[in-house]
Write an enzyme that holds these catalytic residues in place. Structure first.
Site, PDB file in Angstrom:
ATOM      1  N   HIS A 421       0.796  -1.105   0.099  1.00  0.00           N
ATOM      2  CA  HIS A 421       0.080   0.058   0.015  1.00  0.00           C
ATOM      3  C   HIS A 421       0.784   1.357  -0.026  1.00  0.00           C
ATOM      4  O   HIS A 421       1.880   1.353   0.612  1.00  0.00           O
ATOM      5  CB  HIS A 421      -0.761   0.006   1.161  1.00  0.00           C
ATOM      6  N   CYS A 480       0.127   2.807  -4.608  1.00  0.00           N
ATOM      7  CA  CYS A 480      -0.562   3.984  -5.155  1.00  0.00           C
ATOM      8  C   CYS A 480       0.135   5.158  -4.527  1.00  0.00           C
ATOM      9  O   CYS A 480       1.014   5.066  -3.806  1.00  0.00           O
ATOM     10  CB  CYS A 480      -1.862   4.213  -4.505  1.00  0.00           C
TER      11      CYS A 480
END
Length: 656
Positions: A421, A480
């Protein structure tokens, strides 16, 4: 793409030939041997070109594109490679051409003599033939041949130019230290390759083969293999020459006379000029061949390149060197140690669980060991599958950074990948353009931020800042908020919507975003300090957009201009990287596209073309647009992890 080195008479030739001097533009090692690294070849002397294009107008063997080939080539040589018009001799059968400029055999052979007149070390000689090719049976062997204008009406072989005559008039007279480039856009002009891919052409203009049927008395005995125009280049006879020979197809194929970009021209010549234009007229011979093949993928013909030494494949086409590399040799070899830190986090049994991150780095580890020479003992894996000592908590990742840089010295190759993440939190420094700091999310990020996340500034501090001069670092962030805003406006319509991490019924439909929402107390942007932004970004053009995050330090930061750093990002700053299901396993979409691109090109690609290939693979199915930053624009022309396809030299060099 794959290289195949051809064996001639079953004997291998070693690389210890006497090379030309470095003054002639070829990089040499300290012991006087040709250096098998990327070379910078400049042309200090005169440049001359002989261009022959024959359409056989008004005959049953008429072609349409050969004159266009040489007209286009002339324009390219003058506009981009420093040739003067008075040093280019054109022979073609345009009805307006005077008789002495029409491509009869005597005029072509006289053209060779003109080409070599006064030639000396440092000069560049260029020859192109576009027209019919054929084969002729002599009492000794089958010969490939070119077909001058009179070959339709006069007896063979006196009216054709045999491959032995090409050797006699073009290869043999080449002075030592003089560069020569030859292009044959005709049938039966190549060497045998290891590729067997056949593709159909979809066009309203049916291509015509550039093959002329020989007279019955000159028919080839198929039991004997033709040796071809490139034969003597392979034989070792010309090993002291600096000679490159392009062929439009293999010996058993035909070159297409086609209709491309609004005009009739040879498919090979069209593909070559298109390839050079794509790379702004700077290309090495071997990369040029690769791009030509890509451009010709709708045709069955497979082009080939032959040269007199393997290292010459990495010379710059026609001596045109990118300005940033002029006068230096760009060494793509890695003599030092190779180390890799691979971090993959699936966040198992949490609400932020992903499925493909550990697979990403398992696949990457296998690639590094199989294709790039990394040893397992020099790869540190931090995942939930490892022993608890190597679980990817923040402290352990920081220790991994330290391990990666430990004892690094000039010549070493370092590799870093993070799959997991990414997120953003309030910027406390006032220097981020968005008011938010990018970060990666270790396994313990469920504890208070920022103590348990790794900010982009920390990556700069522990990795970029400590990188010694001459050490190469390649980093991949498949998460991301890992990229920068680019100047590309291509965007797919596929939307993830509110899919988040919700799983769909079939694995093939699984997609989750590698984005972790920050805690509420650090989720809001801070006020931006314009002066702070100015300190860390240096826009250089109207298209430049302010960057942030992991790549900011290497884009527009003068502090890093002398460092060898490449940073890949799975998406742009405002996008999310997909955790997906591809090729039978869960993995990151970016990591999947990266490995697919490398595999399709034989695990040997320059950074710039690699990024383009990754984008093309992702484009039909994903919205994310990957990005790449480096410290110097010339670095885009270096090879990923310095890996060029392995060269095995056997009796000269041939590549197809």
């Amino acid at each position: 793409f794959w290289l195949k080195w051809l064996e001639v008479a079953g004997t291998q030739a070693c690389c210890s030939i006497t090379p030309p001097s470095t003054a002639m533009g070829v990089a040499c090692s300290s012991n006087g041997q040709v250096d098998d690294t990327q070379m910078v070849v400049d042309v200090p002397g005169k440049k001359k070109a002989l261009l022959v294009g024959i359409n056989y107008l008004g005959t049953g063997s008429a072609l349409n594109g050969c004159i266009n080939d040489v007209v286009n080539q002339k324009e390219v040589l003058i506009s981009h490679y420093g040739f003067e018009e008075e040093n280019i001799l054109m022979l073609n059968d345009n009805e307006n051409e005077p008789k002495e400029r029409r491509p009869y055999k005597r005029a072509i052979l006289d053209g060779f003599k003109w080409l070599y007149q006064g030639a000396k070390a440092g000069d560049l000689l260029f020859f192109q033939y576009s027209g019919h090719g054929s084969q002729y049976q002599t009492w000794l062997e089958n010969c490939d041949c070119l077909c001058p204008l009179e070959c339709l009406s006069e007896p063979w072989p006196d009216s054709v130019i045999l491959d032995t005559e090409i050797h006699q008039y073009f290869y043999d007279p080449l002075p030592k230290g003089c560069f020569a480039v030859a292009l044959f856009d005709c049938c039966h002009s190549g060497t045998m390759a290891n590729l067997s891919v056949k593709r159909e052409l979809n066009s309203q203009h049916k291509p015509k083969p550039r093959y002329m049927e020989p007279p019955k008395e000159a028919k080839v005995n198929v039991a004997k293999a033709p040796k071809g125009i490139a034969r003597e280049v392979l034989s070792g006879q010309y090993r002291e020459h600096q000679l490159w020979v392009f062929s439009g197809c293999q010996d058993d194929q035909t070159s297409a006379d086609a209709y491309c970009d609004g005009q009739y021209q040879g498919a090979f010549t069209w593909a070559m000029i298109k390839a050079l234009k794509y790379d702004v007229w700077h290309e090495t011979y071997i990369d040029l061949l690769d791009q030509i093949k890509i451009n010709l993928r709708s045709y069955t013909q497979i082009p080939a390149l032959t040269t007199t030494h393997g290292s010459y494949l990495d010379a710059w086409y026609c001596g045109r060197v990118p300005s940033g590399l002029r006068g230096i040799a760009q060494d793509e070899s890695t003599q030092g140690k190779k180390k890799a830190l691979l971090v993959g986090i699936n966040y198992r049994r949490t609400r932020n669980e992903l499925r493909g991150c550990i697979n990403d780095i398992n696949n990457q580890k296998a690639s590094l060991m199989k294709h790039f020479g990394f040893q397992e003992s020099d790869i540190l894996m931090l995942t939930e599958d490892e022993s608890k000592d190597n679980w990817p908590y923040k402290k352990r990742i920081i220790e991994g950074f330290t391990w990666l840089l430990q004892d690094a010295k000039e010549g070493d190759q370092l590799f870093l990948q993070y799959s997991g993440h990414g997120s953003q939190m309030t910027d406390k420094t006032g220097t981020e353009p968005s008011g938010l700091s990018d970060c990666i999310c270790p396994l313990d990020c469920d504890q208070p931020w920022p103590a348990h996340i790794i900010l982009d500034t920390e990556i700069h501090e522990y990795v970029y800042d400590k990188l010694p001069s001459g050490v190469k670092l390649t980093a991949l962030f498949d998460c991301c908020h890992s990229g920068t805003v680019s100047n590309l406006d291509v965007c797919c319509e596929l939307q993830f919507g509110s899919l988040g991490r919700n799983l769909l019924a079939a694995p093939e439909q699984y997609r989750a975003t590698r984005w972790m929402p920050p805690p509420d107390e650090v989720s809001k942007p801070n006020e931006v300090n314009p002066s702070g932004i100015a300190e860390c970004t240096t826009p250089s053009s109207p298209e430049f957009k302010v960057s942030s995050g992991f790549r900011r330090a290497v884009q527009g930061n003068r502090e890093y201009t002398d460092k060898l750093v490449w940073v890949y990002s799975g998406c742009q700053d405002e996008q999310t990287s997909a955790d997906a299901y591809e090729d039978g396993q869960y993995q990151g979409a970016f990591s999947w596209a990266f490995h697919k691109a490398m595999a399709e090109h034989g695990w040997s690609m320059k950074h710039g073309p690699l990024l383009v290939s990754i984008r093309n693979i992702l484009r039909p199915r994903y919205t994310q647009i990957p990005a790449l930053s480096t410290t110097n624009s010339d670095n885009f022309q270096r090879y990923f992890l310095s890996r060029k396809n392995g060269l095995r030299i056997v009796s000269g060099g041939a590549c197809a």
